[in-house]
Enzyme design. Structure first.
Site, PDB file in Angstrom:
ATOM      1  N   CYS A   6       0.850  -1.190   0.000  1.00 51.82           N
ATOM      2  CA  CYS A   6       0.000   0.000   0.000  1.00 51.82           C
ATOM      3  C   CYS A   6       0.886   1.241   0.000  1.00 51.82           C
ATOM      4  O   CYS A   6       1.824   1.351   0.794  1.00 51.82           O
ATOM      5  CB  CYS A   6      -0.909  -0.003   1.231  1.00 51.82           C
ATOM      6  SG  CYS A   6      -1.887   1.513   1.406  1.00 51.82           S
ATOM      7  N   CYS A  32      -6.831  -4.538 -10.949  1.00 52.58           N
ATOM      8  CA  CYS A  32      -6.284  -3.465 -11.783  1.00 52.58           C
ATOM      9  C   CYS A  32      -5.985  -2.270 -10.877  1.00 52.58           C
ATOM     10  O   CYS A  32      -6.903  -1.626 -10.378  1.00 52.58           O
ATOM     11  CB  CYS A  32      -7.316  -3.122 -12.856  1.00 52.58           C
ATOM     12  SG  CYS A  32      -6.751  -1.995 -14.097  1.00 52.58           S
TER      13      CYS A  32
END
Length: 155
Positions: free
Chosen positions: A53, A125
């Site tokens: 992240c 995606c």
């Protein structure tokens, strides 16, 4: 696999993480933006490692799950750990999609679609600017100071 602490950053940690972001990353991670296709830093990355992240550093996808979808964004078949991704119904832009957010900090990552290759049939995606990358053998980020397994080498 050792469990990662998925509790959200506290207010002070969150402020510090946000202050460290570039404008593009802030727009995507915090305001649910999208980077332009075919320009992301990780689109053509072929190195072995772990994608994390871009805000809190939680591991999200292994490089072994990455594939070339031809869509212009980095695409993956399988999360690092299913518990690290949260799915949210997205009705924006006149479409019904499934948004992916970091399960720890809630940052926008991208979307998942049911048109990927085996074994999952999923295409995760993602926006490059929403990600970090840790090369195999390098320590995973420990941006929240939580200790192992963060800060240990990426497997």
């Amino acid at each position: 696999m050792a469990a990662f602490d998925l509790s959200p950053p506290d207010d002070a940690q969150r402020r510090a993480l946000i202050e460290a972001l570039a404008d593009d990353a802030r727009r995507v991670l915090l305001a649910h933006g999208t980077e332009a296709p075919f320009c992301g830093a990780f689109l053509d990355n072929k190195r072995d490692g772990v994608y994390t992240c871009g805000l809190c550093g939680l591991p999200l996808f292994r490089s072994s799950a990455k594939f070339d979808s031809g869509t212009g964004w980095p695409s993956f078949t399988t999360p690092f750990d299913p518990a690290h991704i949260r799915y949210v119904r997205d009705l924006g832009h006149g479409m019904v999609r499934v948004e992916e957010v970091c399960a720890r900090c809630g940052s926008h990552l991208g979307h998942v679609f049911p048109d990927g290759p085996p074994p999952t049939g999923e295409r995760h995606c993602l926006n490059s600017v929403a990600l970090g990358f840790t090369a195999a053998g390098e320590p995973l980020p420990d941006l929240l100071g939580r200790g192992a397994p963060e800060g240990r080498p990426a497997a």
